[in-house]
Design an enzyme around this catalytic site. Structure first.
Site, PDB file in Angstrom:
ATOM      1  N   HIS A 138      39.166  39.653  44.111  1.00 50.52           N
ATOM      2  CA  HIS A 138      39.992  39.513  42.931  1.00 50.52           C
ATOM      3  C   HIS A 138      39.836  40.773  42.092  1.00 50.52           C
ATOM      4  O   HIS A 138      39.063  41.679  42.445  1.00 50.52           O
ATOM      5  CB  HIS A 138      39.622  38.262  42.131  1.00 50.52           C
ATOM      6  N   ASP A 168      44.953  44.148  39.380  1.00 51.91           N
ATOM      7  CA  ASP A 168      46.049  43.250  39.746  1.00 51.91           C
ATOM      8  C   ASP A 168      47.399  43.780  39.263  1.00 51.91           C
ATOM      9  O   ASP A 168      48.373  43.824  40.020  1.00 51.91           O
ATOM     10  CB  ASP A 168      45.828  41.864  39.135  1.00 51.91           C
TER      11      ASP A 168
END
Length: 393
Positions: A138, A168
Protein backbone atom coordinates in the site's frame (compact mmCIF):
# COMPACT_ATOMS: atom_id res chain seq x y z
CA UNK A 1 -19.04 22.49 -26.63
CA UNK A 2 -17.50 19.03 -26.73
CA UNK A 3 -15.02 18.03 -24.07
CA UNK A 4 -11.46 17.01 -25.08
CA UNK A 5 -11.95 13.31 -24.28
CA UNK A 6 -15.42 12.86 -25.74
CA UNK A 7 -15.50 9.72 -27.87
CA UNK A 8 -12.88 7.97 -25.71
CA UNK A 9 -14.29 4.78 -24.17
CA UNK A 10 -12.61 3.48 -21.01
CA UNK A 11 -13.16 0.13 -19.30
CA UNK A 12 -12.10 0.48 -15.69
CA UNK A 13 -11.24 -2.72 -13.82
CA UNK A 14 -9.64 -0.87 -10.91
CA UNK A 15 -10.89 -0.39 -7.37
CA UNK A 16 -10.38 1.82 -4.31
CA UNK A 17 -8.13 4.86 -4.87
CA UNK A 18 -5.39 4.98 -7.56
CA UNK A 19 -7.21 3.60 -10.61
CA UNK A 20 -10.59 5.22 -9.89
CA UNK A 21 -8.88 8.57 -9.24
CA UNK A 22 -7.17 8.27 -12.64
CA UNK A 23 -10.36 7.36 -14.50
CA UNK A 24 -12.33 10.13 -12.76
CA UNK A 25 -9.92 12.65 -14.27
CA UNK A 26 -10.59 11.11 -17.68
CA UNK A 27 -14.35 11.06 -17.05
CA UNK A 28 -14.37 14.67 -15.87
CA UNK A 29 -13.12 15.72 -19.29
CA UNK A 30 -15.54 13.71 -21.37
CA UNK A 31 -14.33 10.10 -21.51
CA UNK A 32 -17.04 7.43 -21.30
CA UNK A 33 -15.80 5.50 -18.27
CA UNK A 34 -17.44 2.16 -17.50
CA UNK A 35 -16.59 0.68 -14.12
CA UNK A 36 -16.45 -3.08 -14.49
CA UNK A 37 -17.18 -4.43 -11.01
CA UNK A 38 -17.63 -7.86 -9.50
CA UNK A 39 -21.29 -8.82 -8.97
CA UNK A 40 -20.32 -9.70 -5.40
CA UNK A 41 -19.21 -6.63 -3.50
CA UNK A 42 -17.94 -4.44 -6.33
CA UNK A 43 -15.52 -1.58 -5.70
CA UNK A 44 -14.11 -2.03 -2.19
CA UNK A 45 -14.75 1.64 -1.40
CA UNK A 46 -18.50 1.02 -1.65
CA UNK A 47 -18.39 -0.47 1.83
CA UNK A 48 -15.66 1.71 3.33
CA UNK A 49 -16.66 3.65 6.45
CA UNK A 50 -17.86 6.26 7.15
CA UNK A 51 -20.97 5.45 5.15
CA UNK A 52 -23.24 7.91 3.42
CA UNK A 53 -26.45 5.94 3.53
CA UNK A 54 -25.40 2.46 2.45
CA UNK A 55 -22.27 3.50 0.51
CA UNK A 56 -18.77 4.46 1.59
CA UNK A 57 -18.35 8.22 1.54
CA UNK A 58 -14.97 7.98 -0.20
CA UNK A 59 -16.57 6.11 -3.14
CA UNK A 60 -18.38 9.29 -4.14
CA UNK A 61 -15.11 11.26 -4.22
CA UNK A 62 -13.44 9.25 -7.01
CA UNK A 63 -16.29 7.90 -9.14
CA UNK A 64 -18.33 10.78 -10.53
CA UNK A 65 -19.12 10.93 -14.25
CA UNK A 66 -18.85 7.13 -14.61
CA UNK A 67 -21.18 4.25 -15.32
CA UNK A 68 -21.15 0.78 -13.75
CA UNK A 69 -21.45 -2.70 -15.20
CA UNK A 70 -21.03 -5.88 -13.16
CA UNK A 71 -19.23 -8.89 -14.62
CA UNK A 72 -17.97 -12.18 -13.22
CA UNK A 73 -14.70 -12.38 -15.15
CA UNK A 74 -14.03 -15.84 -13.74
CA UNK A 75 -16.86 -17.21 -15.89
CA UNK A 76 -16.70 -17.92 -19.63
CA UNK A 77 -19.84 -15.87 -20.23
CA UNK A 78 -18.46 -12.93 -18.22
CA UNK A 79 -15.24 -12.93 -20.22
CA UNK A 80 -17.16 -13.11 -23.48
CA UNK A 81 -19.17 -10.05 -22.49
CA UNK A 82 -15.95 -8.24 -21.56
CA UNK A 83 -14.41 -9.09 -24.94
CA UNK A 84 -17.40 -7.55 -26.69
CA UNK A 85 -17.16 -4.41 -24.57
CA UNK A 86 -13.42 -4.24 -25.21
CA UNK A 87 -13.76 -4.59 -28.98
CA UNK A 88 -14.27 -0.85 -29.43
CA UNK A 89 -12.68 0.43 -26.20
CA UNK A 90 -9.95 3.03 -26.43
CA UNK A 91 -8.56 2.41 -22.95
CA UNK A 92 -8.56 -0.41 -20.40
CA UNK A 93 -7.10 0.07 -16.93
CA UNK A 94 -6.59 -2.65 -14.33
CA UNK A 95 -5.12 -2.66 -10.83
CA UNK A 96 -4.66 -6.33 -9.96
CA UNK A 97 -1.38 -7.87 -8.91
CA UNK A 98 0.79 -8.82 -11.90
CA UNK A 99 -0.38 -12.07 -13.45
CA UNK A 100 -4.03 -11.88 -12.37
CA UNK A 101 -5.42 -10.50 -15.63
CA UNK A 102 -3.48 -13.18 -17.52
CA UNK A 103 -5.17 -15.87 -15.44
CA UNK A 104 -8.55 -14.22 -16.02
CA UNK A 105 -7.92 -14.06 -19.75
CA UNK A 106 -8.36 -10.27 -19.98
CA UNK A 107 -4.69 -9.27 -20.25
CA UNK A 108 -3.21 -6.90 -22.84
CA UNK A 109 -1.93 -9.67 -25.11
CA UNK A 110 -5.41 -11.20 -25.31
CA UNK A 111 -7.31 -7.92 -25.66
CA UNK A 112 -4.93 -6.42 -28.22
CA UNK A 113 -5.67 -9.34 -30.56
CA UNK A 114 -9.33 -8.35 -30.38
CA UNK A 115 -8.64 -4.61 -30.52
CA UNK A 116 -5.16 -3.58 -31.75
CA UNK A 117 -5.90 0.11 -31.09
CA UNK A 118 -6.49 -0.35 -27.36
CA UNK A 119 -4.36 1.44 -24.79
CA UNK A 120 -4.06 -0.95 -21.85
CA UNK A 121 -2.80 0.40 -18.52
CA UNK A 122 -1.73 -1.80 -15.62
CA UNK A 123 -1.42 0.14 -12.38
CA UNK A 124 0.45 -1.75 -9.67
CA UNK A 125 2.63 -1.20 -6.65
CA UNK A 126 5.97 -2.33 -8.00
CA UNK A 127 5.43 -2.77 -11.73
CA UNK A 128 4.94 -5.77 -14.00
CA UNK A 129 8.49 -7.08 -13.69
CA UNK A 130 11.35 -7.19 -11.23
CA UNK A 131 11.89 -9.02 -7.93
CA UNK A 132 9.11 -7.15 -6.09
CA UNK A 133 6.40 -7.47 -8.73
CA UNK A 134 4.17 -9.90 -6.79
CA UNK A 135 4.60 -8.31 -3.37
CA UNK A 136 1.51 -6.91 -1.72
CA UNK A 137 1.71 -3.27 -0.76
CA UNK A 138 0.00 0.00 0.00
CA UNK A 139 1.00 3.66 -0.14
CA UNK A 140 3.08 3.48 3.05
CA UNK A 141 5.16 0.61 1.65
CA UNK A 142 5.83 2.31 -1.68
CA UNK A 143 7.04 5.56 -0.09
CA UNK A 144 9.16 3.47 2.28
CA UNK A 145 11.00 1.84 -0.61
CA UNK A 146 11.17 5.19 -2.43
CA UNK A 147 13.06 6.85 0.42
CA UNK A 148 10.31 9.41 0.99
CA UNK A 149 9.07 8.08 4.31
CA UNK A 150 12.54 7.99 5.83
CA UNK A 151 12.95 11.69 5.09
CA UNK A 152 9.57 12.60 6.60
CA UNK A 153 10.93 13.06 10.08
CA UNK A 154 12.97 15.29 12.37
CA UNK A 155 16.53 14.35 13.26
CA UNK A 156 16.54 11.50 15.74
CA UNK A 157 12.80 10.91 15.47
CA UNK A 158 10.74 8.22 13.79
CA UNK A 159 9.28 8.92 10.34
CA UNK A 160 5.81 10.43 10.28
CA UNK A 161 3.08 8.90 8.10
CA UNK A 162 2.06 11.56 5.58
CA UNK A 163 -1.53 12.75 5.81
CA UNK A 164 -2.26 11.95 2.15
CA UNK A 165 -1.48 9.06 -0.18
CA UNK A 166 1.61 10.26 -2.02
CA UNK A 167 2.37 7.11 -4.01
CA UNK A 168 -1.25 6.13 -4.66
CA UNK A 169 -2.26 9.47 -6.12
CA UNK A 170 0.95 11.30 -7.03
CA UNK A 171 2.98 8.28 -8.05
CA UNK A 172 0.16 6.11 -9.35
CA UNK A 173 -3.06 7.80 -10.43
CA UNK A 174 -1.47 10.88 -11.97
CA UNK A 175 1.25 8.99 -13.83
CA UNK A 176 -1.32 6.48 -15.09
CA UNK A 177 -3.38 9.39 -16.40
CA UNK A 178 -0.38 10.92 -18.13
CA UNK A 179 0.68 7.57 -19.60
CA UNK A 180 -2.81 6.83 -20.87
CA UNK A 181 -3.18 10.23 -22.51
CA UNK A 182 0.23 9.95 -24.17
CA UNK A 183 -0.59 6.47 -25.47
CA UNK A 184 -4.03 7.57 -26.71
CA UNK A 185 -2.42 10.41 -28.63
CA UNK A 186 0.03 7.93 -30.11
CA UNK A 187 -2.76 5.51 -31.06
CA UNK A 188 -4.67 8.30 -32.79
CA UNK A 189 -1.62 9.00 -34.94
CA UNK A 190 -0.48 5.44 -35.61
CA UNK A 191 -3.67 3.41 -35.34
CA UNK A 192 -1.94 1.07 -32.90
CA UNK A 193 -2.34 1.01 -29.13
CA UNK A 194 0.22 0.05 -26.53
CA UNK A 195 0.75 -1.17 -23.01
CA UNK A 196 1.19 1.31 -20.13
CA UNK A 197 3.00 -0.17 -17.12
CA UNK A 198 2.54 2.23 -14.18
CA UNK A 199 4.31 1.46 -10.91
CA UNK A 200 3.52 3.43 -7.77
CA UNK A 201 7.08 2.85 -6.57
CA UNK A 202 8.46 4.25 -9.82
CA UNK A 203 6.22 7.27 -9.48
CA UNK A 204 7.26 7.88 -5.87
CA UNK A 205 10.96 7.57 -6.73
CA UNK A 206 10.48 10.19 -9.44
CA UNK A 207 9.50 12.69 -6.74
CA UNK A 208 13.10 12.87 -5.48
CA UNK A 209 14.84 15.27 -7.91
CA UNK A 210 16.06 17.76 -5.28
CA UNK A 211 17.28 15.30 -2.65
CA UNK A 212 18.54 12.81 -5.22
CA UNK A 213 20.61 15.55 -6.85
CA UNK A 214 22.36 16.15 -3.52
CA UNK A 215 23.24 12.47 -3.35
CA UNK A 216 24.28 12.21 -7.01
CA UNK A 217 26.63 15.19 -6.68
CA UNK A 218 28.11 14.59 -3.23
CA UNK A 219 27.76 10.83 -2.82
CA UNK A 220 26.28 11.45 0.63
CA UNK A 221 22.70 10.28 1.17
CA UNK A 222 20.51 12.94 2.79
CA UNK A 223 19.08 12.01 6.17
CA UNK A 224 15.96 13.24 7.91
CA UNK A 225 16.34 16.89 8.83
CA UNK A 226 19.64 17.22 6.96
CA UNK A 227 18.59 19.58 4.16
CA UNK A 228 16.82 22.90 3.97
CA UNK A 229 13.55 21.57 2.64
CA UNK A 230 13.30 18.75 5.18
CA UNK A 231 13.84 20.53 8.48
CA UNK A 232 17.45 21.67 8.71
CA UNK A 233 16.87 25.42 8.43
CA UNK A 234 14.78 27.74 10.58
CA UNK A 235 13.58 29.61 7.48
CA UNK A 236 11.68 26.52 6.27
CA UNK A 237 9.77 25.14 9.22
CA UNK A 238 6.43 24.62 10.93
CA UNK A 239 6.01 26.51 14.21
CA UNK A 240 3.48 25.88 16.96
CA UNK A 241 1.40 28.85 18.07
CA UNK A 242 -0.10 29.77 21.45
CA UNK A 243 -3.34 27.89 20.80
CA UNK A 244 -1.67 24.62 19.82
CA UNK A 245 -2.08 25.28 16.10
CA UNK A 246 0.68 25.89 13.56
CA UNK A 247 2.14 28.34 11.05
CA UNK A 248 4.41 27.27 8.20
CA UNK A 249 7.28 29.51 7.08
CA UNK A 250 9.02 28.75 3.78
CA UNK A 251 11.26 31.78 3.24
CA UNK A 252 13.85 29.99 1.10
CA UNK A 253 14.88 32.96 -1.04
CA UNK A 254 17.11 35.46 0.80
CA UNK A 255 14.89 38.46 0.04
CA UNK A 256 11.86 36.66 1.52
CA UNK A 257 13.83 35.72 4.64
CA UNK A 258 14.94 39.36 4.89
CA UNK A 259 11.31 40.46 4.86
CA UNK A 260 10.51 38.07 7.71
CA UNK A 261 13.54 39.13 9.75
CA UNK A 262 12.54 42.78 9.35
CA UNK A 263 9.05 41.94 10.58
CA UNK A 264 10.31 40.28 13.77
CA UNK A 265 13.11 42.79 14.29
CA UNK A 266 16.04 40.37 14.11
CA UNK A 267 18.53 41.95 11.70
CA UNK A 268 21.29 39.46 12.50
CA UNK A 269 19.17 36.50 11.36
CA UNK A 270 19.41 37.69 7.75
CA UNK A 271 23.04 36.63 7.39
CA UNK A 272 22.47 33.40 9.29
CA UNK A 273 19.86 31.94 6.94
CA UNK A 274 22.12 29.13 5.64
CA UNK A 275 24.65 29.09 8.46
CA UNK A 276 24.34 25.56 9.86
CA UNK A 277 25.88 26.49 13.21
CA UNK A 278 23.36 29.28 13.78
CA UNK A 279 20.24 27.21 13.12
CA UNK A 280 19.73 25.96 16.71
CA UNK A 281 19.77 29.52 18.03
CA UNK A 282 17.21 30.69 15.46
CA UNK A 283 15.02 27.65 15.99
CA UNK A 284 14.95 28.26 19.74
CA UNK A 285 14.07 31.92 19.32
CA UNK A 286 11.36 31.37 16.68
CA UNK A 287 9.72 28.49 18.52
CA UNK A 288 9.37 30.70 21.57
CA UNK A 289 8.27 33.69 19.49
CA UNK A 290 5.47 31.87 17.66
CA UNK A 291 4.05 30.65 20.97
CA UNK A 292 3.38 34.25 22.01
CA UNK A 293 0.35 34.56 19.71
CA UNK A 294 -2.44 32.34 18.42
CA UNK A 295 -2.36 31.07 14.87
CA UNK A 296 -4.99 33.56 13.72
CA UNK A 297 -3.15 36.41 15.41
CA UNK A 298 -0.01 35.41 13.53
CA UNK A 299 -2.01 35.35 10.29
CA UNK A 300 -2.95 38.96 10.95
CA UNK A 301 0.65 39.89 11.85
CA UNK A 302 2.05 38.20 8.75
CA UNK A 303 -0.72 39.26 6.37
CA UNK A 304 1.29 41.91 4.52
CA UNK A 305 4.70 40.25 4.88
CA UNK A 306 5.97 38.70 1.66
CA UNK A 307 7.83 35.76 3.21
CA UNK A 308 6.01 32.59 2.13
CA UNK A 309 3.86 31.87 5.18
CA UNK A 310 0.61 29.97 5.65
CA UNK A 311 -1.60 28.70 8.44
CA UNK A 312 -1.68 24.93 8.84
CA UNK A 313 -5.36 24.21 8.24
CA UNK A 314 -7.56 21.33 9.28
CA UNK A 315 -9.65 19.63 6.61
CA UNK A 316 -12.76 21.46 7.86
CA UNK A 317 -10.94 24.77 7.44
CA UNK A 318 -9.69 23.87 3.96
CA UNK A 319 -13.23 23.67 2.60
CA UNK A 320 -14.13 27.02 4.14
CA UNK A 321 -10.99 28.77 2.89
CA UNK A 322 -11.64 31.72 0.59
CA UNK A 323 -9.01 30.73 -1.99
CA UNK A 324 -10.15 27.09 -2.14
CA UNK A 325 -13.75 28.22 -2.61
CA UNK A 326 -12.81 30.88 -5.15
CA UNK A 327 -11.00 28.24 -7.20
CA UNK A 328 -14.16 26.12 -7.24
CA UNK A 329 -12.55 23.23 -5.38
CA UNK A 330 -15.80 22.38 -3.59
CA UNK A 331 -19.15 21.71 -5.19
CA UNK A 332 -22.23 19.54 -4.69
CA UNK A 333 -23.86 16.90 -6.88
CA UNK A 334 -27.53 16.02 -6.61
CA UNK A 335 -28.45 12.35 -6.53
CA UNK A 336 -31.08 12.12 -9.31
CA UNK A 337 -32.84 9.38 -7.34
CA UNK A 338 -32.86 11.41 -4.15
CA UNK A 339 -31.40 8.66 -1.95
CA UNK A 340 -28.17 10.49 -1.07
CA UNK A 341 -29.39 14.07 -1.46
CA UNK A 342 -26.64 16.59 -2.18
CA UNK A 343 -23.16 15.07 -2.01
CA UNK A 344 -20.10 17.31 -1.61
CA UNK A 345 -17.33 16.81 -4.13
CA UNK A 346 -13.74 18.01 -4.45
CA UNK A 347 -13.43 20.08 -7.60
CA UNK A 348 -11.09 19.29 -10.46
CA UNK A 349 -7.56 20.66 -10.14
CA UNK A 350 -7.31 20.80 -13.94
CA UNK A 351 -8.62 24.15 -15.16
CA UNK A 352 -9.26 24.39 -18.91
CA UNK A 353 -10.52 27.71 -20.28
CA UNK A 354 -12.80 26.42 -23.05
CA UNK A 355 -13.79 22.98 -21.83
CA UNK A 356 -13.91 22.81 -18.03
CA UNK A 357 -14.41 19.53 -16.20
CA UNK A 358 -17.96 18.25 -16.38
CA UNK A 359 -20.22 17.55 -13.42
CA UNK A 360 -22.93 15.53 -15.08
CA UNK A 361 -23.09 11.96 -13.84
CA UNK A 362 -23.66 11.13 -10.18
CA UNK A 363 -21.40 8.27 -8.98
CA UNK A 364 -23.09 5.06 -10.18
CA UNK A 365 -24.84 2.36 -8.24
CA UNK A 366 -23.17 -1.01 -8.72
CA UNK A 367 -24.36 -2.51 -12.00
CA UNK A 368 -26.64 0.44 -12.68
CA UNK A 369 -25.82 0.38 -16.39
CA UNK A 370 -25.84 -3.37 -17.06
CA UNK A 371 -28.88 -3.26 -19.31
CA UNK A 372 -27.62 -0.21 -21.20
CA UNK A 373 -24.24 -1.65 -22.13
CA UNK A 374 -25.18 -5.27 -22.61
CA UNK A 375 -27.98 -4.06 -24.84
CA UNK A 376 -25.51 -2.04 -26.89
CA UNK A 377 -23.42 -5.14 -27.63
CA UNK A 378 -26.41 -7.17 -28.74
CA UNK A 379 -27.86 -9.00 -25.72
CA UNK A 380 -31.63 -9.19 -25.31
CA UNK A 381 -33.55 -8.31 -22.17
CA UNK A 382 -34.17 -12.02 -21.60
CA UNK A 383 -30.45 -12.84 -21.90
CA UNK A 384 -29.53 -10.00 -19.55
CA UNK A 385 -32.05 -11.21 -16.99
CA UNK A 386 -30.62 -14.76 -17.25
CA UNK A 387 -27.07 -13.41 -16.74
CA UNK A 388 -28.24 -11.72 -13.56
CA UNK A 389 -29.93 -14.90 -12.37
CA UNK A 390 -26.77 -16.92 -13.01
CA UNK A 391 -24.45 -14.43 -11.25
CA UNK A 392 -22.66 -13.51 -14.46
CA UNK A 393 -23.53 -9.85 -13.97
Amino acid sequence: MSLPLEGIKVLDLSTMLPGPYCTMILADFGAEVIKVESPKGGDLFRGSKPLLGDTGGVFFQVNRNKKSVTLNLKSDAGREIFYKLAADADVIIEQYRPGVVKRLGVDYETISRINPKVVYCSLSGYGQDGPYKTLSGHDLNYISYAGILGLTARQGQAPTIPGVQIADIGGGALYATIGILLAVMGAQKSGVGQYVDTSMLDGAVSWLPILASDYFVTGVAPKAGSAMLIGRNACYEVYETADGKYISIAAVEPHLWTNFCDLIGREEFKAWQRDTERQPEMFEYLRALFKTKTRDEWCETLRDCDCCWAPVLGVDEVFADEQVLHRDMLFEMDDPRGQYGKVKQIGSAVKLSRTPARRELFPPRKGEHNAEYLGKIGYTDEEIAKFAEDGII
